[in-house]
Scaffold this motif. Structure first.
Motif, mmCIF file in Angstrom:
data_model
loop_
_atom_site.group_PDB
_atom_site.id
_atom_site.type_symbol
_atom_site.label_atom_id
_atom_site.label_comp_id
_atom_site.label_asym_id
_atom_site.label_seq_id
_atom_site.Cartn_x
_atom_site.Cartn_y
_atom_site.Cartn_z
ATOM 1 N N ASN A 42 -0.561 1.124 11.916
ATOM 2 C CA ASN A 42 -1.384 0.837 13.088
ATOM 3 C C ASN A 42 -1.863 -0.608 13.098
ATOM 4 O OD1 ASN A 42 -3.231 0.871 11.022
ATOM 5 N ND2 ASN A 42 -4.492 2.513 11.854
ATOM 6 N N ARG A 43 -1.120 -1.496 12.444
ATOM 7 C CA ARG A 43 -1.481 -2.913 12.425
ATOM 8 C C ARG A 43 -1.218 -3.540 13.792
ATOM 9 N NH1 ARG A 43 0.898 -2.094 7.373
ATOM 10 N NH2 ARG A 43 -0.334 -2.871 5.638
ATOM 11 N N LEU A 46 1.229 -8.785 15.798
ATOM 12 C CA LEU A 46 1.429 -10.054 15.099
ATOM 13 C C LEU A 46 1.451 -9.839 13.585
ATOM 14 C CD1 LEU A 46 1.703 -13.134 15.172
ATOM 15 C CD2 LEU A 46 -0.784 -13.271 15.096
ATOM 16 N N ASN A 47 0.558 -8.997 13.078
ATOM 17 C CA ASN A 47 0.530 -8.723 11.641
ATOM 18 C C ASN A 47 1.831 -8.068 11.188
ATOM 19 O OD1 ASN A 47 -2.060 -9.591 12.078
ATOM 20 N ND2 ASN A 47 -3.042 -7.935 10.972
ATOM 21 N N LYS A 48 2.378 -7.156 12.003
ATOM 22 C CA LYS A 48 3.638 -6.509 11.656
ATOM 23 C C LYS A 48 4.747 -7.547 11.543
ATOM 24 C CE LYS A 48 2.660 -2.069 13.849
ATOM 25 N NZ LYS A 48 3.181 -1.028 14.746
ATOM 26 N N VAL A 49 4.798 -8.467 12.518
ATOM 27 C CA VAL A 49 5.834 -9.500 12.507
ATOM 28 C C VAL A 49 5.690 -10.380 11.268
ATOM 29 C CG1 VAL A 49 6.662 -11.568 13.694
ATOM 30 C CG2 VAL A 49 6.150 -9.508 15.000
ATOM 31 N N LEU A 50 4.446 -10.767 10.947
ATOM 32 C CA LEU A 50 4.231 -11.651 9.800
ATOM 33 C C LEU A 50 4.610 -10.976 8.484
ATOM 34 C CD1 LEU A 50 0.895 -13.382 10.865
ATOM 35 C CD2 LEU A 50 3.202 -14.341 10.870
ATOM 36 N N TRP A 51 4.231 -9.696 8.307
ATOM 37 C CA TRP A 51 4.597 -8.988 7.077
ATOM 38 C C TRP A 51 6.115 -8.871 6.960
ATOM 39 C CZ3 TRP A 51 1.958 -8.847 2.984
ATOM 40 C CH2 TRP A 51 0.577 -8.673 2.990
ATOM 41 N N HIS A 75 -4.104 1.206 6.736
ATOM 42 C CA HIS A 75 -3.231 1.059 7.897
ATOM 43 C C HIS A 75 -2.187 2.158 8.001
ATOM 44 C CE1 HIS A 75 -4.883 -2.830 8.937
ATOM 45 N NE2 HIS A 75 -4.776 -3.199 7.686
ATOM 46 N N ALA A 76 -2.236 3.147 7.128
ATOM 47 C CA ALA A 76 -1.238 4.216 7.183
ATOM 48 C C ALA A 76 -1.400 4.967 8.490
ATOM 49 C CB ALA A 76 -1.417 5.165 5.997
ATOM 50 N N PRO A 82 5.150 8.832 17.743
ATOM 51 C CA PRO A 82 5.927 7.778 18.414
ATOM 52 C C PRO A 82 5.106 6.508 18.617
ATOM 53 C CG PRO A 82 5.342 9.542 19.940
ATOM 54 C CD PRO A 82 4.972 10.014 18.561
ATOM 55 N N LEU A 83 5.797 5.382 18.598
ATOM 56 C CA LEU A 83 5.119 4.096 18.784
ATOM 57 C C LEU A 83 4.767 3.869 20.237
ATOM 58 C CD1 LEU A 83 7.343 1.895 16.457
ATOM 59 C CD2 LEU A 83 5.052 2.735 15.994
#
Length: 83
Positions: A42-43, A46-51, A75-76, A82-83
């Motif tokens: 559930n980040r 932008l955080n998902k892209v950076l990780w 963040h689990a 579904p997204l």
């Protein structure tokens, strides 16, 4: 005469690192697990892209940093909704 195939330097190009292909494969599998975990978390986007970029650019170092500093429990997503 039949043409001979020159494979010097090509056949084992993907086998890098101390463990050869095995270590590379293990790192690849762990990286894919991180990508899936990040993408279903559930980040913020932008955080998902950076990780994902960090782990993609630095496969081993990125894995270590992710597992040490990403606060995974907070963040689990708790499932596969579904997204």
């Amino acid at each position: 005469a039949a043409p001979t195939m020159h494979t010097e330097g090509h056949g084992n190009a993907w086998q890098y690192g101390a463990g050869g292909g095995v270590l590379g494969f293990v790192v690849l599998v762990l990286d894919v697990i991180v990508f899936l975990e990040v993408l279903k978390s559930n980040r913020p986007a932008l955080n998902k892209v950076l990780w994902c970029l960090l782990v993609f650019l630095f496969p081993i170092g990125g894995l270590i940093i992710y597992y040490l500093f990403s606060n995974r429990a907070a963040h689990a997503s708790g499932g596969y909704e579904p997204l």
